[in-house]
Design a protein around this motif. Structure first.
Motif, short mmCIF file in Angstrom:
data_model
loop_
_atom_site.label_atom_id
_atom_site.label_comp_id
_atom_site.label_asym_id
_atom_site.label_seq_id
_atom_site.Cartn_x
_atom_site.Cartn_y
_atom_site.Cartn_z
N CYS A 5 49.42 35.01 38.83
CA CYS A 5 49.31 34.28 37.57
C CYS A 5 49.02 32.84 37.88
CB CYS A 5 50.61 34.40 36.75
SG CYS A 5 52.01 33.54 37.51
N MET B 229 55.79 35.17 32.51
CA MET B 229 55.22 34.94 33.83
C MET B 229 55.50 36.14 34.74
SD MET B 229 56.14 31.82 36.46
CE MET B 229 55.39 31.67 38.08
N VAL C 213 50.26 29.57 35.72
CA VAL C 213 50.93 29.11 34.51
C VAL C 213 51.34 27.65 34.68
CG1 VAL C 213 51.80 31.43 34.06
CG2 VAL C 213 53.26 29.78 35.22
N SER D 58 52.87 28.63 39.72
CA SER D 58 53.13 27.66 38.66
C SER D 58 52.46 26.36 39.06
CB SER D 58 54.64 27.46 38.46
OG SER D 58 55.21 26.80 39.57
#
Length: 514
Positions: free
Chosen positions: A232, A222, A234, A194
């Motif tokens: 990921c 997510m 994000v 994140s």
């Protein structure tokens, strides 16, 4: 007191705010910046009061968007308004203003009241300022981390170890995450990254990644992407891992302070279940941290607070005296990151830094010679393939090529007025010019460096090109450029930095990106 509502159409900075007529507020016994509860059909919202004798007529109450939506109001809805008591957390904030150490229960109540919007901006500012003035020891930093985790959302992934990386920021063009995530995921590890949007820099990691794929995923989305692709990238604001930190940042930014650096970072990493974490600490004249000694002490604090929360942390002290790579700005940086992943000719420092940090994570996870493994994953194209899997899983175009990424079509090239070598680059000035050109809101805005420190320069050679999506933004950047020393060209380092002829106002560059 019963009052009829008026929708003000104000975001109010994401806060719960109402505006009362001054006479009504006086009759109720509430002052400006006091609190009221607004009740409708058993639903109650606490809001901070402002008053007006001209905007709001007696018997009416102006309501901001957050309260309006929270109560499901319609224009003219009749609500019950009562004075709300001051929360106990105000007394804990006052204790910190007196320099006292806060216990966990006190910290938790402050954070809970912050998230529940029971504290005004003035009170939150007092708390953040007290942390800056008196500092917070590792016990308080740990307590703040735990409180932010408890008041946010968390994610649990099967398998492991879960790895993560974070940069404290401060260096323009640092698109390292766009390479580290696919490198680590290509090695079979899970990396749920994140990232922040830019606050004071030309581009945050989420801004760069958004050029390639959607980043506003919720927590379940997510998790699904990580389970599918192994990693990921994000935007942290959409998954609500530490909502209190998003509120504290709004205070830190205008004051140019950052007392919550450690708990902010560690709480978000614990919230995604990280077991292993590398903290990138760019160091040097143009970075947040100026000396290796300071960087080592900061790394030590991260390692200690990480161990208290069950995360094994390692610091990576990196070179921070000039931008990473040549590209600065969301689209330019995404383009450069894809070029590096595709093994196209480009700046060596981007791949060098990314493979070094990925290598540390791989070795922490038990792999041998992590940097060599990361370099092979990059050279073989496996990292590029993994990045395309992540892009597709997040809803982007997996076939995207660097030349598909549009940049601003308004541009100006700054050329050298002398020969020599490029001696220095002012990170904060480069970042400021890029923001004047439209970064980060305009994805195609930014700066592309033609020379890096140590490169030979002839008179008339290009030094850098400014890109903008709009002509007026390009002109703004050029106007700002006139008052800044962005780069230095010469035969050798000049010993005189500048003259001080008038009493100076002490200013320091400030970068706040989490």
């Amino acid at each position: 007191m019963k009052l009829k509502t008026i929708f003000l159409g104000l975001e109010a900075g994401g806060r719960s705010v109402v505006i009362m007529n001054g006479d009504d507020a006086e009759r109720l016994g509430v002052l400006a910046l006091g609190r009221v509860t607004v009740r409708l059909d058993g639903i109650v919202k606490t809001a901070i009061v402002n008053t007006s004798t001209e905007m709001i007529e007696p018997g009416r109450i102006g309501v901001c968007k957050r309260v309006w939506e929270g109560l499901g109001l319609a224009d003219g809805s009749e609500v019950e308004v009562e004075v709300a008591p001051f929360p106990d957390s105000i007394y804990f904030i006052r204790n910190k203003l007196d320099g006292r150490k806060l216990a966990f229960d006190e910290v938790l109540e402050i954070v809970e009241d912050t998230v529940a919007e029971r504290l005004s901006d003035v009170e939150i500012t007092a708390f953040v300022t007290a942390l800056h003035s008196f500092g917070l020891d590792l016990d308080e930093a740990t307590n703040l981390s735990l409180a932010m985790i408890k008041t946010g959302r968390t994610m649990k992934l099967d398998g492991g170890p879960i790895v993560d990386k974070h940069s404290i920021g401060g260096v323009p063009g640092d698109k390292t995450t766009l390479l580290v995530v696919p490198l680590v995921a290509a090695a079979g590890l899970l990396i749920p990254k994140s990232s922040s949007r830019a606050i004071t820099s030309p581009a945050g990691t989420a801004d760069r990644a958004e050029v390639l794929m959607p980043v506003g995923l919720d927590l379940e989305e997510m998790r699904s992407v990580v389970e599918e692709a192994g990693g990921c990238i994000v935007w942290g604001g959409s998954v609500h891992l530490a909502p209190a930190d998003d509120i504290f940042v709004r205070v830190e930014y205008p004051l140019s302070i950052d007392p919550l650096l450690l708990p902010s970072i560690i709480s978000k990493k614990r919230a995604v279940g990280a077991d292993l974490l590398v903290v990138d600490i760019p160091t040097g004249r143009g970075a947040k941290v100026k000396t290796i000694g300071e960087a080592n002490l900061l790394a030590k604090d991260f390692m200690e607070i990480g161990s208290r929360l069950g995360i094994r942390v390692q610091g990576a002290v990196t070179y921070g005296e000039q931008p990473i790579g040549r590209a600065i700005g969301p689209a330019l940086e995404a383009k450069e990151a894809m070029e590096v992943l595709m093994n196209r000719p480009g700046p060596r420092d981007v791949a060098e830094k990314a493979t070094a940090i990925a290598g540390i994570l791989l070795e922490m996870a038990g792999r041998e010679d992590g940097k060599a493994l990361a370099e092979e994953l990059l050279r073989s194209g496996k990292a590029e393939q993994k990045m395309r899997e992540i892009i597709e899983a997040q809803g982007g175009d997996p076939e995207v090529l660097p030349e598909d990424i549009a940049v601003g079509d308004h541009k100006f090239t700054v050329r050298s007025d002398r020969s020599g070598h490029l001696l220095w680059i002012n990170n904060s000035s480069i970042a400021e010019v890029a923001r004047f050109a439209g970064c980060p809101k305009d994805e195609g805005a930014g700066i592309l460096l033609a020379r890096k420190i140590g490169d030979a320069v002839e008179e008339g050679d290009p030094l850098f090109t400014i890109f903008a999506e709009r002509g007026n933004n390009l002109q703004r950047a050029l106007d700002r450029l006139e008052g800044l020393r962005v780069v230095g060209v010469g035969d050798g380092m000049e010993m005189l930095i500048h003259e001080v002829k008038e009493r100076p106002v002490a200013k320091r560059s400030f970068t706040l990106d989490r």
